[in-house]
Motif scaffolding. Structure first.
Motif, short mmCIF file in Angstrom:
data_model
loop_
_atom_site.label_atom_id
_atom_site.label_comp_id
_atom_site.label_asym_id
_atom_site.label_seq_id
_atom_site.Cartn_x
_atom_site.Cartn_y
_atom_site.Cartn_z
N GLY A 60 31.51 40.29 79.50
CA GLY A 60 29.96 39.92 79.79
C GLY A 60 29.45 41.35 79.50
O GLY A 60 30.01 42.44 79.95
N ALA A 61 28.09 41.47 79.17
CA ALA A 61 27.36 42.91 79.01
C ALA A 61 26.01 42.69 79.70
O ALA A 61 25.42 41.60 79.70
N ASP A 62 25.74 43.68 80.17
CA ASP A 62 24.32 43.59 81.00
C ASP A 62 23.24 44.37 80.30
O ASP A 62 22.18 44.10 80.61
N TYR A 63 23.81 45.31 79.25
CA TYR A 63 22.67 46.09 78.57
C TYR A 63 23.33 46.70 77.27
O TYR A 63 24.77 46.76 77.46
N LEU A 64 22.52 46.95 76.13
CA LEU A 64 23.00 47.85 75.12
C LEU A 64 22.43 49.27 75.17
O LEU A 64 21.27 49.60 75.73
N LEU A 65 23.43 50.28 75.04
CA LEU A 65 23.00 51.66 75.01
C LEU A 65 23.01 52.10 73.96
O LEU A 65 24.02 52.13 72.99
N ARG A 66 21.89 52.76 73.26
CA ARG A 66 22.00 53.40 71.96
C ARG A 66 22.58 54.85 71.95
O ARG A 66 22.34 55.76 72.75
N VAL A 67 23.78 54.62 71.07
CA VAL A 67 24.69 56.13 71.28
C VAL A 67 23.92 57.00 70.39
O VAL A 67 23.39 57.09 69.44
N LYS A 68 24.09 58.31 71.14
CA LYS A 68 23.59 59.49 70.88
C LYS A 68 24.63 60.39 70.48
O LYS A 68 25.32 60.70 71.37
N GLY A 69 24.75 61.07 69.04
CA GLY A 69 25.73 61.99 68.84
C GLY A 69 27.08 61.50 68.50
O GLY A 69 27.21 60.03 68.10
N MET A 70 28.01 62.28 68.11
CA MET A 70 29.29 61.82 67.48
C MET A 70 30.49 62.31 68.17
O MET A 70 31.56 62.35 67.82
N ALA A 126 35.97 63.47 75.56
CA ALA A 126 35.48 63.23 74.02
C ALA A 126 36.57 62.70 72.96
O ALA A 126 37.89 63.03 73.38
N GLU A 127 36.03 61.68 72.10
CA GLU A 127 37.26 61.33 71.32
C GLU A 127 36.62 62.09 69.83
O GLU A 127 36.43 61.59 68.84
N ASN A 128 36.64 63.36 69.95
CA ASN A 128 35.83 64.19 68.75
C ASN A 128 36.43 65.46 68.95
O ASN A 128 36.08 66.08 69.81
N PRO A 129 37.44 66.43 68.36
CA PRO A 129 37.71 67.61 68.56
C PRO A 129 36.85 68.86 68.39
O PRO A 129 36.81 69.75 69.00
N ASP A 130 35.46 68.39 67.86
CA ASP A 130 34.52 69.37 67.75
C ASP A 130 33.76 69.32 69.17
O ASP A 130 33.05 70.16 69.40
N PHE A 131 33.97 68.50 70.17
CA PHE A 131 33.28 68.36 71.54
C PHE A 131 34.35 68.65 72.48
O PHE A 131 35.59 68.18 72.69
#
Length: 234
Positions: free
Chosen positions: A138-148, A203-208
């Protein structure tokens, strides 16, 4: 592995037994976590000597049209022409559905103002019709992802992250968390150090950089990621 995969394969080449096993593993991972596995996870699960062997099988599946691969991301795998199986299993990383007779409408949350609830009316950009069977939890809302910062988990800038409201999380879950006045999407990790247990948002990006949650931080879990919709610019 026993998983029923429903794909419109009438015009696709036949798979080998190993390719069927890998496709089943991918769909099962998406069903359980909302995200496809990495090459290393596939290799470890199926006993391959290296991730390169998994990559060869993935390329074969892509060549036959069963999956699409996104270069530069460890989880950049999308199963094509996927439909829910009859037992109610769901496949979550897909394009926005259309024409469904049974839809619910989820609010799409954009930029969140400091100090206000994440689902406050002023944060809702629009409402998106979504097939309710897409997300088994189940999902309650969608969140627009910002950034990488979550790129290597297959979560890209502009994606719609499907979120279930919860104040609890298991180690390794991808969560939406609030730290002081900032809302972020990261992997939830509980760790032990010399001074005792602490929380780290990975984070799942080594730049962060990862975020260490200080004891004096105003920290709260806003929800758990239960799936992903690639918005196709909508």
């Amino acid at each position: 592995m026993n998983i029923n995969t429903v794909i419109d394969s009438s015009s696709l080449p036949k798979l080998t037994a190993r390719q069927e096993e890998i496709l089943g593993l991918i769909t099962l991972a998406i069903e359980e976590s909302g995200l496809p596995p990495t090459r290393a996870e596939i290799a470890n699960r199926l006993g391959f000597a290296s991730a390169n062997a998994a990559e060869e099988h993935l390329r074969a599946l892509a060549k036959k049209g069963y999956i699409e691969l996104s270069p530069g991301t460890s989880r950049g795998i999308r199963v094509t022409n996927m439909q829910p199986v009859s037992q109610g299993k769901n496949f979550r990383q897909l394009n926005l559905p259309s024409g469904s007779l049974q839809q619910l409408t989820l609010p799409l949350i954009g930029r969140v103002a400091a100090g206000s609830p994440i689902t406050a009316i002023e944060h809702i950009e629009k409402h998106i019709p979504v097939d309710p069977s897409l997300f088994s939890k189940g999902a309650d809302y969608l969140l627009r992802v910002k950034g990488m910062s979550m790129r290597d988990a297959g979560i890209l800038d502009g994606d719609y992250l499907a979120v279930k409201k919860t104040v609890d999380a298991r180690n390794g879950d991808i969560v939406v968390a609030r730290i002081d006045d900032e809302v972020t999407v990261k992997r939830f990790l509980q760790k032990k150090g010399a001074a005792g247990s602490y929380l780290e948002l990975q984070a799942e990006n080594p730049d962060f950089e990862n975020i260490i949650v200080r004891a004096d931080s105003n920290f709260a879990l806003e929800g758990q990621a239960v799936g992903l919709i690639r918005a196709n610019g909508l």
